[in-house]
Scaffold this active site. Structure first.
Site, PDB file in Angstrom:
ATOM      1  N   TYR A 439       0.881  -1.065  -0.116  1.00  0.00           N
ATOM      2  CA  TYR A 439       0.045  -0.132  -0.023  1.00  0.00           C
ATOM      3  C   TYR A 439       0.894   1.278   0.011  1.00  0.00           C
ATOM      4  CZ  TYR A 439       0.059  -0.438   5.299  1.00  0.00           C
ATOM      5  OH  TYR A 439       0.301  -0.555   6.444  1.00  0.00           O
ATOM      6  N   GLU A 440      -0.016   2.464  -0.332  1.00  0.00           N
ATOM      7  CA  GLU A 440       0.895   3.764  -0.326  1.00  0.00           C
ATOM      8  C   GLU A 440       1.831   3.733  -1.778  1.00  0.00           C
ATOM      9  OE1 GLU A 440      -0.381   6.205   0.968  1.00  0.00           O
ATOM     10  OE2 GLU A 440      -1.560   5.099   2.518  1.00  0.00           O
ATOM     11  N   GLY A 441       1.325   2.955  -2.625  1.00  0.00           N
ATOM     12  CA  GLY A 441       2.099   2.597  -3.978  1.00  0.00           C
ATOM     13  C   GLY A 441       3.023   1.428  -3.437  1.00  0.00           C
TER      14      GLY A 441
END
Length: 596
Positions: A439-441
């Site tokens: 997550y978050e890229g």
């Protein structure tokens, strides 16, 4: 067994000794936060994490979150822990005093985040996302929105989320479909569905403030047509009390591999009232203010899990009796030696220890830059700090989470069969750590960000913020002293990084796939060199402390021995990454798509 004591001495080392001369100078705005005050804060944070959060980690994983009549319930004990957390002021630690924050340096805040993540990563996501949302609102919202929402978010009375992902689009947010229709009073009606929303709904706070990406009716296609909106779960009244429902509902919660006590929600917005944050069609820039802060915090999640996994593995390695030392019995009074005597167990434990200490040192350097970016009075220093943060954000996010997951898996391996069963507690670390790489890229996206956006930015200006201090240190440290092998090793690794940078720059101009093929190895290579630089500095400081006499001989001696292990057993990985980068994309892209 989940074992944790905050590594306070090492935290004080990175705060007060390692980066005392970091090139950013003294920051007058933060002078009141001296070592005595920060030590006291860290000790209190350690106590809270150990006594309140750690006991809920295993039970929260077992119970998970539940969706009842459209409302998400967190595990038993979480609501009380959240109340203690906010009433004690931990949610306001690094926020602006203008809105009720305490204004502490980020270099302290990141260490507190580490303790929270070590003891209960699921819990830490709730205040962590609120802090990230507050940063975006403070940077881009109108004064009215800031004055109304920030005090309650910073106090923890209200919490926050970021709503980006939709079922048909993740990283490629240009495909999102959520709509925002303008209203006569200046507000907007938000309609659409979002998925994978961490802390999207829960019972911890009175209201939840969603930052939602959506499209205006006249929006151009792609990412240039995305706007950001503030959408509360409940519409607040003028006096700040919670009003009626705002058409924001959780339709389902995800059943996940890990972080089960963190509610990951599918959210539905049905003509929900929202307000524009920033300029129309500039939502991605505003959201990235939050995402960049979150990416650094996700890196700290990796470090937190890595430290907890290491400490649990050390406890087991000292307790578990199995076989005899290859060099002869070390505990002849016992039926067998503890497994910590065996070289392969030492290999795993030392790898975990070096990973943690290297990440903590590098993270503290980046946190120092965050403080300088905000508080330095010299524009040149602020710019250099900003450049360094921009360069290192993808490195911290990807490297720390990769190594945190590696540490969690090594902890399971140290425990052997006992690590694979739930009762030991360490398999939870492996499950919890895995999401931080996604997550978050995803970490692959972080690598592409590094080579695609950061390397060539401003004709290499971002790179100079890192390359120059490393180069200067190597030149100043050359000689025939005890650090000669270490400095030579760092110089060789740094040379490989420079050559890799040139290779990617030359090939990438002709063929972007060449840069993409090298991205992951390049990010790891840069991270390894950065940690090597940190360990070399730490060794120099520790050597001086020992030479001049210190009551903490054991601490500094251990620092040097850990650094030596890093240089002899981990930093040589640079050579393999360099060779992979030189090999180019050919073998990676050669197999036809239909042949997979």
């Amino acid at each position: 067994m989940q074992v944790y004591e905050a590594p306070l001495r090492d935290m004080r080392f990175v705060l007060d000794e390692l980066w005392e001369e970091d090139g950013f100078g003294k920051l007058e705005a933060l002078e009141e936060f001296d070592s005595d005050l920060t030590s006291a804060i860290l000790e209190e944070a350690a106590k809270f994490s150990r006594e309140v959060l750690l006991p809920l980690n295993r039970s929260g994983d077992e119970e998970g979150c539940t969706l009842e009549n459209g409302v998400v319930r967190t595990p038993e004990g979480f609501k009380d822990a959240y109340k203690q957390f906010t009433e004690s002021g931990w949610s306001a630690l690094a926020s602006d005093p203008e809105y009720g924050g305490q204004g502490l340096p980020e270099r302290v805040n990141k260490l507190v985040e580490e303790m929270t993540c070590s003891t209960n990563l699921s819990f830490g996501l709730y205040p962590g996302l609120t802090h990230g949302g507050s940063i975006a609102i403070e940077a881009h919202a109108t004064e009215d929105l800031k004055n109304f929402y920030l005090p309650k978010m910073i106090s923890g009375e209200w919490s926050g989320t970021m709503c980006l992902t939709e079922a048909h689009c993740g990283t490629d947010l240009g495909l999102l479909r959520t709509k925002a229709d303008p209203q006569d009073d200046g507000s907007y009606k938000i309609s659409g569905a979002k998925i994978f929303i961490s802390a999207g709904d829960h019972d911890l706070s009175d209201n939840i403030i969603h930052l939602v990406l959506a499209r205006l009716p006249d929006a151009p296609k792609g990412v240039k047509g995305i706007s950001l909106f503030l959408v509360p779960k409940f519409l607040p009244k003028d006096d700040g009390s919670v009003g009626p429902s705002n058409g924001v509902t959780c339709t389902a919660i995800e059943h996940k591999m890990g972080i089960k006590a963190s509610a990951t929600c599918q959210m539905q917005f049905e003509e929900s009232t929202g307000w524009l944050v920033g300029e129309p069609h500039k939502g991605m820039a505003a959201m990235f203010t939050m995402m960049n802060a979150e990416r650094l915090s996700v890196g700290i999640q990796g470090l937190g899990i890595g430290e907890a996994a290491y400490q649990s593995a050390v406890w087991y390695a000292k307790d578990r009796l199995q076989g005899r030392s290859l060099s002869g019995a070390k505990h002849p009074d016992k039926p067998a030696d503890p497994i910590i005597v065996h070289p392969d167990v030492r290999r795993m434990l030392m790898t975990m220890r070096a990973n943690n200490e290297g990440c903590r040192m590098l993270g503290a350097w980046v946190a120092r830059a965050l403080d300088a970016e905000k508080h330095a009075t010299d524009p040149e220093v602020r710019q250099r700090a900003s450049d360094f943060v921009a360069l290192m954000t993808p490195v911290v996010k990807a490297l720390f989470t990769d190594l945190g997951h590696e540490n969690a898996n090594l902890a399971v391996q140290v425990y052997g069969g006992h690590g694979y069963i739930r009762e030991s507690g360490v398999e939870q670390y492996a499950r919890d750590a895995r999401i931080a790489m996604i997550y978050e890229g995803t970490n692959g996206i972080q690598a592409l960000d590094l080579v695609g956006r950061k390397l060539g930015a401003h004709t290499g200006r971002y790179l100079r913020s890192f390359f120059h201090p490393v180069s200067d240190f190597i030149e100043a440290s050359k000689g025939d002293g005890p650090m000669k092998p270490m400095i030579e090793g760092l110089e060789k690794a740094f040379g490989a990084l420079q050559l890799s940078t040139a290779t990617i720059a030359q090939r990438g101009l002709k063929d972007p796939e060449e840069a993409g093929a090298a991205a992951t190895e390049y990010l790891r290579l840069m991270g390894l060199v950065a940690m090597g630089y940190c360990f070399a500095r730490a060794t120099m400081i520790s050597g001086m402390k020992l030479a001049f006499g210190t009551e903490e001989k054991e601490f500094y001696d251990a620092k040097i021995k850990t650094a030596t292990f890093y240089f002899e057993r981990i930093l040589p990985q640079v050579s393999a990454h360099f060779l992979s980068i030189k090999a180019g994309k050919k073998s990676m892209m050669a197999l036809e798509e239909h042949a997979f």
